[in-house]
Design an enzyme around this catalytic site. Structure first.
Site, mmCIF file in Angstrom:
data_model
loop_
_atom_site.group_PDB
_atom_site.id
_atom_site.type_symbol
_atom_site.label_atom_id
_atom_site.label_comp_id
_atom_site.label_asym_id
_atom_site.label_seq_id
_atom_site.Cartn_x
_atom_site.Cartn_y
_atom_site.Cartn_z
ATOM 1 C CG ASP A 247 -0.438 -0.268 2.485
ATOM 2 O OD1 ASP A 247 -1.050 -1.010 3.258
ATOM 3 O OD2 ASP A 247 0.645 0.273 2.760
ATOM 4 C CE LYS A 269 -6.301 -0.619 3.115
ATOM 5 N NZ LYS A 269 -6.458 -1.258 4.384
ATOM 6 C CG MET A 382 -3.760 6.896 9.810
ATOM 7 S SD MET A 382 -4.624 5.334 9.513
ATOM 8 C CE MET A 382 -4.474 4.496 11.099
#
Lengths: 470, 312
Positions: A247, A269, A382
């Site tokens: 990813d 992602k 995140m």
């Protein structure tokens, strides 16, 4: 779906054909090819019908159509040039619940004949449900040129060995893998060049000497970005893999280290822009492993810390696909080390907590009270998009506004940027510096040590703990 | 058998082999096959002090950077938590100094380690030496890195911190217990229970039970305080049925695991210690719902190959 495509077995079954002209003749051929036994009603018959009649493949019924003739037939086809007769056939058949097709009159069709590409035993049927017959014809032409003629013999050959394969290889995955190997072996080219016996011998040898390839999945943590932070085990597995599923958090210098001839599949992602749904990634891993491939699932950071590695492994279990999990340097540890922030400290932080800034599916809020404790380090993965919310919630739950915070962008990479300030400035810092993901938020007293301990890369000015404005 | 196939069968990375002997032998052999990994050249390591995380035990969990630094090291200061196979990477001429410590039996007080580190660290300036302070796990997580870093900083010495796989991550991977799992834990907390000093007891109320909203707790160095830990948590509402796993010597061949719950783990532990195969430490304690749904990882696959020492 307007029509349900089904393939019917007409061998030895009676079919009623009303009409004896050339249109009826076309249908008769197709039906006879499929093994049907025809009853044909008409005043006049094309020559071929008489031939079939003499072979016992068709029974000719001269005269007008009678509804009673429908009994005893599986299918009925109205192929006269008289609309009234066709309508009568259609009505009589539907009244008796017998499938009926009226040639060139879709309203009076309970079933339709698709366009066919025949590579028996492989058959492809195409239909537009009457909407675009010309388009269907073009499509058929394209497919005809695309599909080699030896497809049929290949299917026949493989079909011949099906029972033997089933006996030798006791599970579906192994059989599937074997067939995959056959279809990419010289069996195909031998058939293509017209050597069916050689092809059969080769296939037999392949089956005798078949050693199932064992597919395997390595779920590997690639660490935070610096390619030197890969573990030796990770590197080893990256070099063994046939396929690498990665990813976007995996940095380019790391990707440069995978086996050169490995297939690379990005399931990248990015927060807010999932390019491949998790379920698809899961299914992909299973599919590749069942093909007998060594699959390296390369993930940024550590697979089990917000990496959803667990979900990917769960799908492997029912298929008994062997797997291994290789831990990676989680972003918190890597970025903290490179920014000079100890996550724990005897005096300032006796615990460290990792949380994700992503919303939970059920919209449940994290336990802000526990996250706001003093003397612990909070690392938020995140968390950029929710920084204002995080700041507000932590302050509301009692964390002091002057608690030091650090924002680590692209941690451990050459382009690493570190911004520090206080919790009260968190969202503002992110806004001012236009911080981009991947970024990590570190909140806690230990951040104050950063000014002293920073060692990596270009540092922002050292007066970090003073407010940015006024 | 050709030389090449011998090496390949032995699982050797040819380029690495070449590097370790300071020759181009590996390149030469590798030239016959496809490109192998370009490893950083050992000669490029800059003199300085490196506070290096060695990872949890499995030598293959060392980072590539760690490998390079150890190969280049002139002096290595290491402690108990570092596996011998990792130390075996050092050159023969490398000076290896044991500053080991283990819960309860400090070989050397921290202040003395700091002092030693500074003394050897000066060699990085005066004699262009590469000094490695090798620590188990990750230096920034319960590694007391800040104390050593501060000492170096005060002495004006250049240093870097190189992360390692922290034991919790290895424990998770090698036991199949996901530390964060959707629906079970959205956060994970690492804490230490080495609260020998009574004044440093954790404030248990900070850990009060939040129905269905608690982080997975990973306790480092807590085995000696297992009883206090379980009681402390139950006193602030944690249910006795909350699953607990003790993960011992994570990622090594001797790894073992004992599971139970907050109410019975102490008894299970005591019973286990009387058996033939007691936990020897270091041991991690993992507390949370995630413990009850481990994935069926096969430890055999993670086993370090016999020839690893040679591989390095």
């Amino acid at each position: 779906m307007q029509y349900l495509p089904i393939f019917t077995d007409l061998t030895g079954k009676a079919v009623l054909l009303v009409g004896g002209g050339h249109v009826a003749l076309r249908k008769a051929r197709a039906l006879l090819d499929a093994g049907a036994v025809l009853s044909v009603v008409s005043h006049q018959f094309e020559t071929d019908f008489h031939g079939w009649a003499s072979q016992g493949r068709a029974r000719l019924l001269p005269g007008d159509f009678q509804p009673a003739q429908i009994s005893g037939h599986w299918l009925v086809i109205a192929a006269t040039d008289d609309d009234a007769v066709n309508a009568a056939v259609h009505q009589a058949a539907t009244a008796r619940q017998v499938w009926v097709n009226t040639v060139d009159d879709q309203d009076k069709c309970e079933f339709i004949f698709p366009s066919i590409i025949n590579r028996a035993p492989i058959q492809i049927a195409i239909s537009s449900g009457g909407a675009a017959p010309v388009l269907v014809r073009r499509l058929r032409e394209q497919l005809e040129t695309l599909l080699p003629q030896h497809l049929g013999p290949l299917a026949t050959l493989v079909g011949k060995f099906r029972k033997q394969v089933q006996q030798k290889l006791d599970n579906f995955a192994a059989r599937r893998q074997f067939y995959e190997q056959v279809f990419s072996s010289k069996v195909v080219s031998l058939l293509q060049s017209g050597q069916p016996q050689a092809a059969e011998d080769t296939l037999e040898q392949m089956l005798d000497g078949h050693q199932p390839l064992r597919g395997e999945v390595f779920v590997v943590g690639a660490g935070p970005g610096d390619p030197e932070l890969l573990t030796l085990k990770a590197l080893q597995l990256m070099q063994q893999a046939d396929v690498v599923v990665y990813d976007y958090l995996v940095s380019e210098p790391i990707m440069a280290l995978v086996r050169r001839d490995a297939e690379l599949i990005c399931v990248g992602k990015k927060a807010g822009a999932h390019s491949v749904a998790q379920e698809e990634t899961n299914a992909l891993l299973v599919k590749l492993a069942l093909e007998g491939k060594k699959v390296c699932r390369l993930k940024g950071g550590d697979p089990f810390i917000f990496g959803r590695g667990a979900e990917e492994i769960e799908v492997l279990l029912p298929h008994q696909i062997p797997f291994q999990v290789v831990p990676g340097i989680t972003a918190a540890a890597g970025c903290a080390a490179y920014a000079g922030i100890p996550l724990t400290h005897r005096d300032y932080a006796q615990a460290v907590q990792f949380v994700t800034g992503h919303c939970q599916k059920d919209g449940k809020e994290p336990d802000w009270h526990s996250l706001s404790r003093p003397n612990q380090t909070l690392v938020i993965y995140m968390g950029l998009m929710k920084s204002a919310h995080i700041q507000a919630q932590l302050l509301a739950a009692g964390r002091a506004a002057d608690t030091p915070v650090a924002i680590l962008e692209n941690g451990t990479r050459p382009e690493q940027r570190v911004f520090t300030g206080t919790l009260g400035q968190l969202a503002e810092l992110i806004e001012t510096h236009q911080v981009q993901s991947p970024a990590l938020l570190v909140i806690g007293e230990v951040v104050a040590l950063q000014a002293k301990l920073a060692w990596y890369g270009a540092q922002e000015p050292r007066a970090q703990l003073t407010p940015l404005h006024g | 058998m050709s030389v090449l196939s011998f090496f390949q069968q032995a699982g050797l990375n040819l380029r690495q082999f070449g590097n370790s002997f300071g020759s181009n032998l590996g390149d030469y052999i590798a030239g016959a096959t496809r490109r192998t990994v370009p490893l950083p050249a050992g000669g490029e390591t800059i003199p300085g002090v490196y506070l290096l995380g060695a990872g949890p035990g499995d030598p293959e969990l060392l980072t590539r950077k760690g490998e390079r630094l150890l190969r280049a090291a002139d002096v290595v200061l290491y402690d108990n938590l570092v596996s011998p196979q990792v130390l075996a990477l050092c050159r023969r001429s490398c000076q290896q100094i044991y500053v080991g410590k283990r819960a309860g039996q400090h070989a050397m007080p921290q202040a003395q380690i700091n002092q030693l580190l500074v003394e050897y660290g000066r060699l990085s300036v005066t004699a262009d030496k590469v000094i490695v302070r090798l620590k188990g796990g990750d230096p920034t997580i319960f590694g007391r890195v800040s104390e050593e870093a501060e000492a170096l900083e005060q002495a004006g010495l250049r240093f870097a911190i190189v992360p390692g796989i922290t034991s919790a991550c290895a424990a998770s991977a090698y036991s199949g217990i996901a530390l964060t799992a959707r629906g079970q834990a959205t956060a994970v907390q690492f804490l230490t229970a080495q609260f020998a000093d009574p004044s440093r007891q954790p404030d248990w109320h900070n850990y009060r039970y939040q129905y269905g909203n608690n982080p997975t707790l990973v306790v480092y160095m807590g085995l000696n305080r297992l009883n206090e830990l379980c009681l402390g948590l139950m006193n602030v509402g944690w249910p006795g049925e909350m699953p607990v796993a003790l993960l011992d010597q994570v990622s090594t061949d001797a790894q073992q695991q004992l599971t139970g719950n907050l109410a019975d783990i102490c008894a299970r532990y005591a019973c286990h210690q009387r058996g033939a195969n007691p936990l020897l430490g270091p041991t991690l304690i993992v507390i949370g719902l995630v413990v009850s749904t481990p994935m069926a990882v096969s430890p055999a696959l993670l086993k370090v190959p016999e020839n690893l020492l040679q591989v390095f």
